[in-house]
Design a protein around this motif. Structure first.
Motif, PDB file in Angstrom:
ATOM      1  N   GLN A  34      -7.209   4.017  42.361  1.00 59.66           N
ATOM      2  CA  GLN A  34      -7.882   2.731  42.186  1.00 59.66           C
ATOM      3  C   GLN A  34      -6.915   1.565  42.399  1.00 59.66           C
ATOM      4  O   GLN A  34      -7.266   0.549  42.999  1.00 59.66           O
ATOM      5  CB  GLN A  34      -8.510   2.669  40.784  1.00 59.66           C
ATOM      6  N   CYS A  80     -10.399   0.597  33.835  1.00 63.08           N
ATOM      7  CA  CYS A  80      -8.976   0.804  34.059  1.00 63.08           C
ATOM      8  C   CYS A  80      -8.324  -0.339  34.818  1.00 63.08           C
ATOM      9  O   CYS A  80      -7.288  -0.855  34.425  1.00 63.08           O
ATOM     10  CB  CYS A  80      -8.766   2.085  34.857  1.00 63.08           C
ATOM     11  N   ASP A 133     -16.991   3.280  38.531  1.00 65.39           N
ATOM     12  CA  ASP A 133     -18.276   3.934  38.787  1.00 65.39           C
ATOM     13  C   ASP A 133     -19.238   3.712  37.625  1.00 65.39           C
ATOM     14  O   ASP A 133     -20.439   3.512  37.839  1.00 65.39           O
ATOM     15  CB  ASP A 133     -18.081   5.434  39.041  1.00 65.39           C
ATOM     16  N   GLY A 134     -18.709   3.712  36.404  1.00 66.39           N
ATOM     17  CA  GLY A 134     -19.584   3.462  35.254  1.00 66.39           C
ATOM     18  C   GLY A 134     -20.103   2.045  35.285  1.00 66.39           C
ATOM     19  O   GLY A 134     -21.303   1.790  35.114  1.00 66.39           O
ATOM     20  N   GLY A 135     -19.196   1.109  35.538  1.00 63.93           N
ATOM     21  CA  GLY A 135     -19.575  -0.303  35.580  1.00 63.93           C
ATOM     22  C   GLY A 135     -20.497  -0.628  36.736  1.00 63.93           C
ATOM     23  O   GLY A 135     -21.218  -1.625  36.711  1.00 63.93           O
ATOM     24  N   ASN A 147     -13.967   6.591  40.535  1.00 62.68           N
ATOM     25  CA  ASN A 147     -13.084   7.692  40.149  1.00 62.68           C
ATOM     26  C   ASN A 147     -13.867   8.757  39.378  1.00 62.68           C
ATOM     27  O   ASN A 147     -13.302   9.597  38.698  1.00 62.68           O
ATOM     28  CB  ASN A 147     -11.850   7.195  39.384  1.00 62.68           C
ATOM     29  N   ALA A 185     -15.716   9.048  36.749  1.00 64.50           N
ATOM     30  CA  ALA A 185     -15.903   9.160  35.290  1.00 64.50           C
ATOM     31  C   ALA A 185     -15.455   7.854  34.638  1.00 64.50           C
ATOM     32  O   ALA A 185     -14.871   6.998  35.296  1.00 64.50           O
ATOM     33  CB  ALA A 185     -15.114  10.326  34.708  1.00 64.50           C
ATOM     34  N   TYR A 186     -15.761   7.712  33.354  1.00 60.90           N
ATOM     35  CA  TYR A 186     -15.243   6.575  32.574  1.00 60.90           C
ATOM     36  C   TYR A 186     -13.812   6.902  32.219  1.00 60.90           C
ATOM     37  O   TYR A 186     -13.528   7.551  31.221  1.00 60.90           O
ATOM     38  CB  TYR A 186     -16.033   6.391  31.278  1.00 60.90           C
ATOM     39  N   MET A 187     -12.876   6.433  33.029  1.00 60.24           N
ATOM     40  CA  MET A 187     -11.489   6.823  32.810  1.00 60.24           C
ATOM     41  C   MET A 187     -10.845   6.009  31.696  1.00 60.24           C
ATOM     42  O   MET A 187     -10.080   6.518  30.895  1.00 60.24           O
ATOM     43  CB  MET A 187     -10.698   6.654  34.105  1.00 60.24           C
ATOM     44  N   ASN A 188     -11.181   4.725  31.651  1.00 61.88           N
ATOM     45  CA  ASN A 188     -10.506   3.850  30.698  1.00 61.88           C
ATOM     46  C   ASN A 188     -10.700   4.286  29.250  1.00 61.88           C
ATOM     47  O   ASN A 188      -9.856   4.045  28.405  1.00 61.88           O
ATOM     48  CB  ASN A 188     -11.028   2.422  30.881  1.00 61.88           C
ATOM     49  N   GLU A 232     -23.434 -10.286  23.197  1.00 60.71           N
ATOM     50  CA  GLU A 232     -22.126  -9.875  23.692  1.00 60.71           C
ATOM     51  C   GLU A 232     -21.487 -10.996  24.526  1.00 60.71           C
ATOM     52  O   GLU A 232     -20.293 -11.287  24.410  1.00 60.71           O
ATOM     53  CB  GLU A 232     -22.327  -8.625  24.551  1.00 60.71           C
TER      54      GLU A 232
HETATM   55  C1  LIG Z   1     -20.819  -2.644  26.335  1.00 59.51           C
HETATM   56  C2  LIG Z   1     -19.617  -1.789  26.403  1.00 59.51           C
HETATM   57  N1  LIG Z   1     -19.744  -0.461  26.192  1.00 59.51           N
HETATM   58  C3  LIG Z   1     -18.665   0.321  26.264  1.00 59.51           C
HETATM   59  C4  LIG Z   1     -17.436  -0.188  26.529  1.00 59.51           C
HETATM   60  C5  LIG Z   1     -16.239   0.721  26.553  1.00 59.51           C
HETATM   61  N2  LIG Z   1     -15.716   0.898  27.880  1.00 59.51           N
HETATM   62  C6  LIG Z   1     -14.743   0.115  28.391  1.00 59.51           C
HETATM   63  S1  LIG Z   1     -14.251   0.555  29.915  1.00 59.51           S
HETATM   64  C7  LIG Z   1     -15.305   1.880  29.895  1.00 59.51           C
HETATM   65  C8  LIG Z   1     -15.334   2.856  31.009  1.00 59.51           C
HETATM   66  C9  LIG Z   1     -15.111   2.270  32.329  1.00 59.51           C
HETATM   67  O1  LIG Z   1     -15.474   3.238  33.267  1.00 59.51           O
HETATM   68  P1  LIG Z   1     -15.640   2.888  34.784  1.00 59.51           P
HETATM   69  O2  LIG Z   1     -16.544   1.748  34.963  1.00 59.51           O
HETATM   70  O3  LIG Z   1     -16.016   4.133  35.497  1.00 59.51           O
HETATM   71  O4  LIG Z   1     -14.180   2.390  35.210  1.00 59.51           O
HETATM   72  P2  LIG Z   1     -12.796   3.194  35.142  1.00 59.51           P
HETATM   73  O5  LIG Z   1     -12.150   2.884  33.856  1.00 59.51           O
HETATM   74  O6  LIG Z   1     -13.085   4.647  35.314  1.00 59.51           O
HETATM   75  O7  LIG Z   1     -12.027   2.645  36.284  1.00 59.51           O
HETATM   76  C10 LIG Z   1     -16.045   1.933  28.720  1.00 59.51           C
HETATM   77  C11 LIG Z   1     -17.034   2.973  28.414  1.00 59.51           C
HETATM   78  C12 LIG Z   1     -17.341  -1.581  26.731  1.00 59.51           C
HETATM   79  N3  LIG Z   1     -16.183  -2.192  26.988  1.00 59.51           N
HETATM   80  N4  LIG Z   1     -18.440  -2.344  26.667  1.00 59.51           N
END
Ligand SMILES: Cc1ncc(C[n+]2csc(CCOP(=O)(O)OP(=O)(O)O)c2C)c(N)n1
Ligand code: SF4
Lengths: 293, 388
Positions: free
Chosen positions: A18, A41, A94-96, A122, A124-127, B88
């Motif tokens: 990333q 992340c 990917d989660g976002g 990536n 999955a939710y890596m962070n 939020e």
């Molecule tokens: C409303 C909300 N729910 C949960 C979280 C916790 N959170 C922060 S980053 C993250 C995962 C991010 O995953 P992704 O979007 O795939 O990005 P990556 O870290 O894998 O690059 C989560 C679950 C948050 N910050 N806000």
């Protein structure tokens, strides 16, 4: 001298796909850009106060709202009559992108904002520690889809984010990978040359979450394409216009065997599951006509 | 110019006079007439603004956030579920020190779903770092918007402002409202200028990660600003008075407090009913009064204390409750007297939830009860039916 717009010295893991992709993106976009970033992340490793790796204006608000914040940024630029001078990029993991942030993205695309959305996938939710997302592949071992006596990992294949985006009828939708940086940069250039919403889905290996050696990031990324598991495709206004053709079709094992998250698929008892993964690759090759005939 | 206007139309007109560059909102009753009014002004070419019809309140607030950070004045408005969906982003905007002005057309919170007025929505986000005003009349609501932008964008402040106006009672009620001239508003409210913004010629990173080393200082900075805001609000409302010839806004309003022995503390439109009731009771020679709270955040502690310290019996009347605790305002008013010489009897009353009418009789009941036993959290006008 080359001065990257995403400076080194950030806190990403060694071999982070990333971090590499984000630098390629912003370097091609150039300094006249505003970057809006979801939580994840990338934002965490690049903006720890009092430092920042960003040499361009950058804003992080929340996990799911980059689409909406970017809509506001772009609307403000329109109001200031600067929309032709400054590009807006909305980026997320990917989660976002595919889960919590999909609503805001869909809204932004449907309203036609002149913004390039980027998904750093990536898988999955890596962070938060490798939890599954809607873009986690079938049978992936993650912390919330663990392998166990009654589980072979994630129960569903990746959702087809590219076609979801493309269904919005926006000007440009493409997949890319850090494994092929030139192709990736060409697609960023092309996207930024077009008006309206664009979406670029970038496959980014994560050594920590995928459990591969950090020096294998590019190789893993290439194999995802070469096995047909991550097809490189381009859509314009909802129509498939180009695919990255494969000279040979490598079996999925070649990709899976480099990664701890798929280790369970390579045992003799996992034959049937492995066949399901192969089927997904075969399906992609068929669907997008990936093989050179 | 004086016009006979629906509250929402008055707000729409005044917001337009404040010249926002981006408006983004999502429909929810009873806020809708405000944004519909603005949309019509845009459609008729009377307001030049980017009007962004987003897909949710979360995005409405986020879109405004993005516009503000890019250096453009923004506006949004919501109610109830919409405000809670935004919650939020509400916290985030304050943390980013972005000067948004938001109208909350106050409405009860679901379940059960109820579109009528109380203050549970805005009171629930009182800890977010927003300045909160509560309007008694449509005129006051309109004026508070102009003052709100001025306050919010003041370099000493840079905090968002929520103008709370009672749903239906003020949003759908009609009143003769003085809508000021554009020149006067322009004189009072200079163009939006933000020093820290998203600008490729001066790249900045906004919305950083701040760990245990720095986070607390950011919160402390907001708390310090909130203290300053208590002196900036009177400054701005005085200047408003000088510019527009009308004395509205400010921290608190005292009504018949001078010699009062029994006093109600309240916020919002109910203050009108309370004033009328006080006039009637005073005719009979009873010394009753009202302390109206206009600025709820920051809480004008000293002003409230000074205004109430000679009073024997105080009723805090509120349209919100911290379920399992007390009325939030009651707890705060009571705490102001802790450890001080004065020891008034302070009682808490919950009124008007979900739009239950608050009549003069309700107010009289509260004044009567004040002479009796002290109560913490008594519901007024409750029906004798049991619901589980
Ligand atoms: C409303 C909300 N729910 C949960 C979280 C916790 N959170 C922060 S980053 C993250 C995962 C991010 O995953 P992704 O979007 O795939 O990005 P990556 O870290 O894998 O690059 C989560 C679950 C948050 N910050 N806000
Ligand atoms: S966890 Fe993965 S995505 Fe996150 S910084 Fe490390 S390698 Fe990069």
């Amino acid at each position: 001298m080359y001065k990257p717009l995403l400076s080194p010295g950030h806190t990403a893991c060694g071999g982070c796909g990333q971090a590499l992709a984000a630098r390629l993106v912003v370097d091609i976009a150039g300094p006249n850009v505003i970057v809006v970033n979801n939580t994840g992340c990338l934002e965490v490793f690049s903006t720890g106060y009092p430092d920042s790796s960003w040499e361009v204006p950058f804003i992080h608000s929340l996990f799911e709202n980059a689409g909406a914040v970017a809509s506001g940024v772009e609307s403000a630029l329109k109001y200031l009559k600067k929309e032709d001078q400054i590009n807006v990029i909305a980026q997320a993991g990917d989660g976002g992108t595919a889960d919590i942030g999909l609503q805001a993205l869909s809204g932004m695309w449907e309203r036609g904002h002149n913004v390039l959305s980027i998904c750093y996938d990536n898988e999955a939710y890596m962070n938060t520690g490798i939890q599954r997302s809607g873009l986690t592949p079938l049978d992936t071992n993650t912390t919330t889809s663990p392998v166990g006596k009654f589980s072979s990992g994630n129960i569903r294949p990746k959702k087809n984010m590219i076609e979801i985006a493309s269904a919005h009828g926006i000007s440009y939708v493409a997949s890319a990978t850090v494994g092929f940086p030139r192709d990736l940069q060409r697609k960023i250039k092309k996207a930024l040359s077009l008006k309206g919403p664009k979406f670029l889905h970038i496959h980014c290996p994560c050594p920590l979450g995928w459990r591969h050696e950090p020096n294998l990031t590019l190789e893993v990324a290439k194999l995802a394409v070469e096995t047909g598991l991550f097809p490189l495709v381009e859509f314009e206004f909802g129509k498939l216009i180009n695919v990255y053709k494969l000279k040979e079709h490598k079996p999925v094992e070649e990709y899976l065997k480099l990664q701890g998250r798929f280790k369970h698929l390579l045992s003799p008892e996992a034959k049937a599951e492995l066949a399901r993964v192969q089927e997904i690759a075969d399906g992609n090759i068929e669907r997008y006509g990936l093989l050179v005939k | 110019m004086k016009e006979y206007l629906e509250g929402s139309q008055a707000i729409a007109k005044v917001v337009a006079l404040c010249r926002p560059g981006v408006i983004s909102a999502y429909p929810i009753t009873p806020q809708t007439h405000i944004v519909e009014g603005l949309a019509q002004l845009v459609a008729d070419g009377e307001l030049k603004v980017e009007f962004v019809n987003v897909e949710s309140e979360h995005s409405a607030a986020s879109c405004c956030l993005g516009a503000l950070a890019t250096g453009v004045r923004a506006y949004t408005s919501t109610s109830s579920q919409g405000l809670l969906l935004m919650a939020e982003v509400i916290f985030n905007i304050a943390g980013l020190r972005l000067p948004l002005v938001l109208t909350c057309a106050n409405r009860a919170v679901s379940a059960p779903i109820n579109i009528w007025n109380d203050h549970q929505d805005s009171v629930t986000v009182r800890d977010s770092g927003w300045i909160q005003f509560y309007a008694e009349s449509i005129q006051e609501a309109a004026d508070l918007h102009i003052q709100g932008y001025r306050l919010s964008e003041d370099k000493r402040v840079l905090l968002p402002v929520m103008i709370n106006i009672d749903g239906y009672i003020l949003t759908h009620g009609y009143e003769v409202v003085d809508i000021p001239a554009q020149e006067l508003v322009d004189k009072f409210l200079p163009p939006y200028q933000l020093e820290r913004k998203l600008d490729p010629t001066h790249p900045l990173t906004l919305g950083v990660l701040a760990g245990p080393d720095y986070y607390m200082e950011t919160r402390f900075a907001i708390e310090k600003t909130m203290e300053d805001v208590l002196s900036i609000i009177p400054e701005i409302s005085n200047e408003f008075h000088r510019t527009f010839g009308r004395n509205t806004g400010g921290l608190i309003e005292k009504y018949c407090l001078e010699d009062a022995q029994r006093v109600i503390v309240a916020m919002g439109s109910v203050c009108g009913t309370i004033k009328e009731t006080i006039d009637e009771i005073r005719e009979k020679g009873e010394k009753v009064g009202l302390l109206k709270i206009i600025t709820y955040r920051p809480l004008p502690q000293e002003e409230i204390y000074q205004a109430l310290k000679k009073v024997k019996e105080i009723a805090v009347l509120e349209k919100a409750i911290s379920l399992g605790g007390f009325g939030p305002l009651y707890t705060e008013i009571k705490s102001l007297f802790q450890g001080k010489g004065e020891n008034p009897k302070i009682s808490g009353f919950i009124v008007g939830l979900g739009g239950r009418d608050i009549t003069k009789n309700s107010i009289k009941t509260v004044f009567d009860k004040l002479s009796g036993k002290q109560t913490d959290c008594e519901f007024i006008d409750l029906k004798n039916v049991e619901i589980r």
